[in-house]
Structures are given as C-alpha cells and as structure tokens.
Scaffold this motif. Structure first.
Motif, short mmCIF file in Angstrom:
data_model
loop_
_atom_site.label_atom_id
_atom_site.label_comp_id
_atom_site.label_asym_id
_atom_site.label_seq_id
_atom_site.Cartn_x
_atom_site.Cartn_y
_atom_site.Cartn_z
N LEU A 45 0.84 -1.21 0.00
CA LEU A 45 0.00 0.00 0.00
C LEU A 45 0.87 1.26 0.00
CD1 LEU A 45 -2.54 -1.27 2.69
CD2 LEU A 45 -2.80 -1.35 0.22
N PRO A 46 1.44 1.64 -1.15
CA PRO A 46 1.19 1.15 -2.50
C PRO A 46 2.21 0.09 -2.92
CG PRO A 46 2.51 3.10 -2.65
CD PRO A 46 2.30 2.84 -1.18
N GLY A 47 2.03 -0.41 -4.15
CA GLY A 47 2.95 -1.37 -4.73
C GLY A 47 2.26 -2.14 -5.83
N MET A 48 3.05 -2.85 -6.62
CA MET A 48 2.51 -3.56 -7.77
C MET A 48 2.52 -5.07 -7.58
SD MET A 48 1.62 -1.19 -9.84
CE MET A 48 1.41 -2.04 -11.39
N GLU A 49 3.15 -5.57 -6.51
CA GLU A 49 3.30 -7.01 -6.34
C GLU A 49 2.65 -7.47 -5.06
OE1 GLU A 49 7.42 -7.98 -6.68
OE2 GLU A 49 7.59 -7.22 -8.73
N SER A 78 -3.00 3.34 -7.24
CA SER A 78 -4.10 4.30 -7.28
C SER A 78 -3.88 5.40 -8.31
CB SER A 78 -4.28 4.94 -5.90
OG SER A 78 -3.17 5.76 -5.58
N GLY A 79 -2.64 5.64 -8.69
CA GLY A 79 -2.33 6.75 -9.59
C GLY A 79 -2.37 8.10 -8.90
N ILE A 80 -2.49 8.12 -7.57
CA ILE A 80 -2.56 9.37 -6.80
C ILE A 80 -1.16 9.84 -6.47
CG2 ILE A 80 -3.34 10.40 -4.63
CD1 ILE A 80 -5.61 8.32 -4.61
N GLU A 81 -0.89 11.11 -6.70
CA GLU A 81 0.41 11.68 -6.37
C GLU A 81 0.40 12.48 -5.08
OE1 GLU A 81 1.82 13.90 -9.70
OE2 GLU A 81 1.89 12.15 -11.04
N ASP A 82 -0.75 13.01 -4.70
CA ASP A 82 -0.87 13.81 -3.48
C ASP A 82 -0.76 12.90 -2.26
OD1 ASP A 82 -2.50 14.99 -1.15
OD2 ASP A 82 -2.40 16.71 -2.51
N ALA A 83 0.22 13.18 -1.38
CA ALA A 83 0.48 12.30 -0.24
C ALA A 83 -0.70 12.23 0.72
CB ALA A 83 1.73 12.78 0.51
N PHE A 84 -1.38 13.35 0.94
CA PHE A 84 -2.51 13.36 1.87
C PHE A 84 -3.69 12.57 1.30
CE2 PHE A 84 -1.07 17.71 3.76
CZ PHE A 84 -0.13 17.06 4.53
N VAL A 85 -4.02 12.79 0.05
CA VAL A 85 -5.14 12.09 -0.57
C VAL A 85 -4.85 10.59 -0.63
CG1 VAL A 85 -6.54 11.88 -2.66
CG2 VAL A 85 -5.81 14.13 -1.88
N HIS A 86 -3.61 10.23 -0.96
CA HIS A 86 -3.21 8.83 -0.98
C HIS A 86 -3.43 8.19 0.40
CE1 HIS A 86 -0.54 5.32 -1.15
NE2 HIS A 86 0.08 5.80 -0.10
N GLN A 87 -3.01 8.86 1.45
CA GLN A 87 -3.14 8.29 2.79
C GLN A 87 -4.60 8.14 3.20
OE1 GLN A 87 -1.28 10.51 6.00
NE2 GLN A 87 -0.62 8.62 6.97
N GLU A 88 -5.43 9.09 2.81
CA GLU A 88 -6.87 9.01 3.13
C GLU A 88 -7.52 7.84 2.40
OE1 GLU A 88 -8.60 12.94 2.45
OE2 GLU A 88 -6.71 13.79 3.15
N LEU A 89 -7.16 7.63 1.14
CA LEU A 89 -7.70 6.50 0.40
C LEU A 89 -7.30 5.19 1.07
CD1 LEU A 89 -7.99 5.94 -3.36
CD2 LEU A 89 -6.77 4.24 -2.02
N VAL A 90 -6.05 5.10 1.50
CA VAL A 90 -5.57 3.88 2.17
C VAL A 90 -6.34 3.64 3.46
CG1 VAL A 90 -3.58 2.86 3.34
CG2 VAL A 90 -3.30 3.88 1.08
N GLU A 91 -6.67 4.70 4.20
CA GLU A 91 -7.45 4.52 5.42
C GLU A 91 -8.84 3.96 5.12
OE1 GLU A 91 -9.18 6.96 9.30
OE2 GLU A 91 -7.62 7.88 8.06
#
Length: 394
Positions: free
Chosen positions: A132-136, A143-156
């Motif tokens: 989270l993230p990773g390809m394997e 996710s294709g998300i570059e924004d660190a905050f948005v990425h972390q919220e999606l992971v939550e």
C-alpha cells in the motif's frame, strides 16, 4: 476576495475533489478487495496475524490498522491479532513471521523500497501481503494518486473496509446464514444461507455503498464546515507566528490520527514548511506511567501541564467528544489560554456542549470509521491551508 472567503473556497474544493478520486478508485477495486477479505478471514481462522508497518507518517497507518483489528468498535465482534512493527519492521517480521500471517506495508504514493523488500520476503514465506502502494504481492495498490494526503486518506478507507468486511466472512463461515451484529453493516445478508461466490459479489457491492456514504458525509462537511475549517487554520497560523506549537491528542484510532497530524506538521510533504507540533499520544512511557499512578483520565492532562505554553494550540481528536481524558486536557488548555481546537463526531458530545473548543469541527455521523475517514480529510486540508497561509497566498 477576502482571505477567509478564499480559504473557505479552497477547503471546499479540496474536500469535494477527494470524493471523485475515491469513488473512481473503489468502483474499480471493490471486487478485488472483497476477494482479499475472504482470504484474510481464512487466514485469521487458521491462527494468522496481521503484521503492519510503515515509516514516517505511514507508521501511523500501521498503528491505526492494528488498533482497529485488536479493538473492534462493532459490539460483540472478536478481537483479531494484529501488531504494528514499524519501529524495527524487517528484523521483527523475520523473527516472528508464520506462513498463515497477513503482512501489510504502508508507504508514500511513490512507494518505499525498504517496505517492498520486506513484503517480498514475507511473500516468499507464503504470507498474504498488501503493498500500500505497490505492484506485487497478494494485493498491490496502484491508485495513480500523487498527493500524499489524498493517498493516505484512500488507504485509510481501504483498511477500514478490510476490517469491516472480514467479520462478515467470519460470520458466514461459522454461523452459516446468521450474521448477528454485522447485519446493520450488510443488510443484504438475511436468513437464507448463501454461497461464497454470491457473498463476495454482495460484499463488493456493499463496499461501494460505504464509499458513497463516505462521499456524502465529506460533501456535507464541505458545504457546512469549509469556512470554519479555514478560520481554524487562520487562528492556528496566528499562534504559530507567535512561536506557538500544536499539542495534539486522541484515543485509539484518534491517537493514530493525532500522531499523523503531528508528523504531517514536522515532516510535511516535499515543498511544505515544517510547523512545530507534538503528539501526546506518541508517548507510551508517559501514558502508561500516568495511567498506572493516577488514572487514565489524566494521561493527556499531565503531559499538557508539562508541555504547554500560552501561545500554543491544543488540538483534540475524538469521535465521541465525550472521553474524560480529552475533556480534562481541553479544560486545562483553556485555563492556560491556549487556543483550543477539536475534531469531533456525532453531535460534538460534551466537548461541544461545554464549549471547551474555540474551534469545534464536527463530522455529524454516528459511525466511527466514516467519522475518522472524514476527520483525516479535515486535518489534511487544514494542514494544506496552513501552508497556503505561511506563503501568504490566501
């Protein structure tokens, strides 16, 4: 445009933009997540554990997922074995890993090679792995998300979904058709026994329903609280300019959010300026000492007395707004002339009723995972606003 109006507009836009990203992602990933939950349930039933880790702000995700599984908020649901190994994750995992375990590695949008290497080692030992993230691995997040905050919220949202769903598979396997207290989460599961394939498909549909509920709640906050969030950021900014720091605290999952916000202040995304902050939830020796010698009500109060200066900001994060240790810390902060901010759920609880926060930000919902997901968006957007103010762009 006046500063407050511009900030409010930026906050609202940022919150609503998140909804589009999250809904698009889960529309694609819901079936895979449902299948992943099925395998997780099988591994837990074989005695497997969830081992989680990350570095920097992503260590707080490992903390959060661990407490969610060990201390479930669904009444009557079992505690599941989970550990946060972030402090020394590679050697710790190597020492305790078993083939039936589930290993979850967190990192920034671009990934973390050390986390990936540890996940690969776990995969070679037959553990289920989440990158989270990773390809394997068993489940890789792209996710294709570059924004660190948005990425972390999606992971939550993702790991809340895993936690909620794994209990449904337990109930299905152990009780056949009776889902007990999980019925309010998954109303499609009635009294007719269902095949596993149908269950996975229905769970995937329910995941989408949860994300839609989350989006509606975030949109409500965008409409009703954007100006208040901007004004809160402005008030915090004034204190920081005077040499103040943020003193942040919360319990359980809110403790991990307090830790995340503190790290986001002192180790922000690339290009942001650091802001002085501490998390009282990140001090296990102090917490356990005070809890043992005085009581749990004083775990934040005692630390705040030692740490606070008049120019500081006390930031409480609470889903209920009713925890005694939160209330006592805010009462003390007000006595010491600190600026008081509270991120709250439900109707704001006693914090709201007693007027203990000069800036209460209330997510009006009675379900803890959705509250926490939107609270994460709020404090990340507030952190973005503090950056805008520090650059004089508002």
């Amino acid at each position: 445009m006046p500063m407050t109006c511009k900030l409010a507009s930026q906050v609202e836009e940022s919150l609503l933009d998140r909804n589009q990203v999250f809904e698009h992602f889960f529309a694609r990933e819901a079936p895979r997540l449902a299948e992943a939950c099925r395998e997780m349930s099988e591994r837990f039933l074989r005695g497997g554990r969830l081992l989680a880790f990350g570095r920097g702000p992503y260590a707080t995700d490992a903390q959060h997922v661990s407490v969610e599984f060990v201390h479930p908020v669904i009444v009557g649901k079992r505690a599941l074995p989970a550990l946060d190994l972030s402090i020394l994750f590679r050697p710790w995992m190597e020492a305790i890993l078993r083939p039936e375990d589930i290993v979850m590695g967190f990192g920034p949008p671009e990934g973390d090679p050390e986390v990936w290497a540890t996940l690969q080692q776990a995969h070679l030992q037959d553990a289920m792995t989440f990158a989270l993230p990773g390809m394997e691995g068993s489940y890789g997040l792209d996710s294709g998300i570059e924004d660190a905050f948005v990425h972390q919220e999606l992971v939550e949202i993702l790991y809340h979904t895993l936690w909620e769903t794994v209990h449904v598979f337990f109930e299905h396997r152990e009780l056949g058709h009776d889902v007990g207290a999980s019925e309010f989460l998954y109303p499609f599961l009635g009294r007719e026994k269902q095949g596993t394939t149908d269950l996975v498909a229905e769970v995937a549909a329910s995941i989408l329903m949860k994300v839609q509920d989350d989006a509606r709640l975030r949109a409500q906050v965008a409409r009703e609280e954007s100006e208040h969030i901007g004004n809160t950021a402005l008030a915090i900014h004034e204190r920081v300019k005077r040499g103040g720091k943020l003193i942040i605290f919360g319990n359980g999952g809110s403790a991990t959010d307090a830790n995340d916000l503190a790290i986001d202040c002192v180790l922000p995304p690339l290009g942001f300026k650091p802001i002085p902050a501490v998390s009282l939830a990140l001090e296990p020796a102090n917490i356990t000492a005070v809890a043992n010698d005085i009581g749990t009500d004083a775990i934040f109060l005692r630390q705040l007395i030692a740490q606070a200066r008049p120019e500081d900001v006390a930031v409480a994060i609470s889903t209920s707004g009713g925890s005694r240790n939160i209330i006592m810390a805010l009462e003390e902060a007000r006595k010491r002339d600190l600026l008081t901010v509270a991120l709250l759920g439900y109707d704001g609880g006693e914090v709201q009723r007693q007027g203990l926060a000069a800036f209460p930000l209330v997510v009006r919902c009675d379900y803890i995972p959705r509250i926490q997901e939107v609270q994460a968006s709020i404090y990340h957007v507030m952190r973005e606003s503090l950056e805008v103010l520090s650059r004089g762009q508002a």
